[in-house]
Scaffold this motif. Structure first.
Motif, PDB file in Angstrom:
ATOM      1  N   GLU A 166      52.526 -25.526  21.546  1.00 18.10           N
ATOM      2  CA  GLU A 166      53.044 -24.156  21.546  1.00 18.10           C
ATOM      3  C   GLU A 166      54.508 -24.124  21.106  1.00 18.10           C
ATOM      4  O   GLU A 166      54.905 -23.269  20.310  1.00 18.10           O
ATOM      5  N   ILE A 167      55.308 -25.061  21.602  1.00 17.86           N
ATOM      6  CA  ILE A 167      56.721 -25.111  21.212  1.00 17.86           C
ATOM      7  C   ILE A 167      56.838 -25.391  19.713  1.00 17.86           C
ATOM      8  O   ILE A 167      57.640 -24.775  19.010  1.00 17.86           O
ATOM      9  N   GLY A 168      56.026 -26.310  19.216  1.00 20.86           N
ATOM     10  CA  GLY A 168      56.047 -26.618  17.784  1.00 20.86           C
ATOM     11  C   GLY A 168      55.672 -25.411  16.932  1.00 20.86           C
ATOM     12  O   GLY A 168      56.294 -25.159  15.899  1.00 20.86           O
ATOM     13  N   ILE A 226      56.010 -22.244  17.764  1.00 19.69           N
ATOM     14  CA  ILE A 226      57.107 -21.265  17.853  1.00 19.69           C
ATOM     15  C   ILE A 226      58.244 -21.667  16.923  1.00 19.69           C
ATOM     16  O   ILE A 226      58.797 -20.829  16.199  1.00 19.69           O
ATOM     17  N   LEU A 227      58.599 -22.958  16.918  1.00 25.68           N
ATOM     18  CA  LEU A 227      59.664 -23.421  16.024  1.00 25.68           C
ATOM     19  C   LEU A 227      59.266 -23.251  14.559  1.00 25.68           C
ATOM     20  O   LEU A 227      60.080 -22.835  13.730  1.00 25.68           O
ATOM     21  N   LEU A 228      58.032 -23.566  14.240  1.00 20.54           N
ATOM     22  CA  LEU A 228      57.553 -23.427  12.865  1.00 20.54           C
ATOM     23  C   LEU A 228      57.590 -21.959  12.424  1.00 20.54           C
ATOM     24  O   LEU A 228      58.017 -21.647  11.310  1.00 20.54           O
ATOM     25  N   GLY A 231      59.558 -19.661  13.650  1.00 14.84           N
ATOM     26  CA  GLY A 231      60.977 -19.294  13.527  1.00 14.84           C
ATOM     27  C   GLY A 231      61.564 -19.755  12.203  1.00 14.84           C
ATOM     28  O   GLY A 231      62.301 -19.011  11.542  1.00 14.84           O
ATOM     29  N   ILE A 232      61.236 -20.971  11.805  1.00 14.06           N
ATOM     30  CA  ILE A 232      61.725 -21.485  10.528  1.00 14.06           C
ATOM     31  C   ILE A 232      61.148 -20.659   9.377  1.00 14.06           C
ATOM     32  O   ILE A 232      61.843 -20.354   8.410  1.00 14.06           O
TER      33      ILE A 232
END
Length: 114
Positions: A50-52, A54-56, A58-59
């Protein structure tokens, strides 16, 4: 007499010993711990996923924003460049030969009548 009879064991069942019961409970504890560890590991993997994501995301949004910013801002910069500068007065090549103009009266200190 009147005491209830102990449940009869199957004829083919092996006799159970006290040590065998302890061994089974020990196996149950180990398997319960293993299940808990597997569940914890699965939660950690899910959280990392899930964190990955979200970061993806965002990028990706940041990249789209930067591309849009460049497209919009470059249009105004291009327009300013094409418009050119304001016309300037022609340069006087002999500027150093001219005498300085006298200072304006407003800037001069007031003279006294005495």
């Amino acid at each position: 007499g009147d005491e209830p009879a102990a449940p009869a064991a199957h004829a083919n069942a092996p006799p159970q010993h006290a040590a065998a019961g302890e061994e089974n409970s020990h196996r149950d504890e180990q398997s319960a711990k293993a299940r808990e560890e597997a569940a914890e590991e699965a939660r950690e993997r899910k959280q990392a996923y899930e964190i990955g994501m979200i970061l993806l995301a965002g990028i990706g949004f940041l990249g789209i924003f930067l591309i849009a910013f460049v497209l919009i801002y470059s249009r105004s910069v291009r327009r300013k460049i094409r418009a050119g500068r304001k016309p300037t007065s022609p340069r006087d090549d002999l500027w150093y030969l001219k005498s300085k103009s006298p200072p304006a009266d407003d800037d001069a200190p007031p003279e006294s009548d005495s």
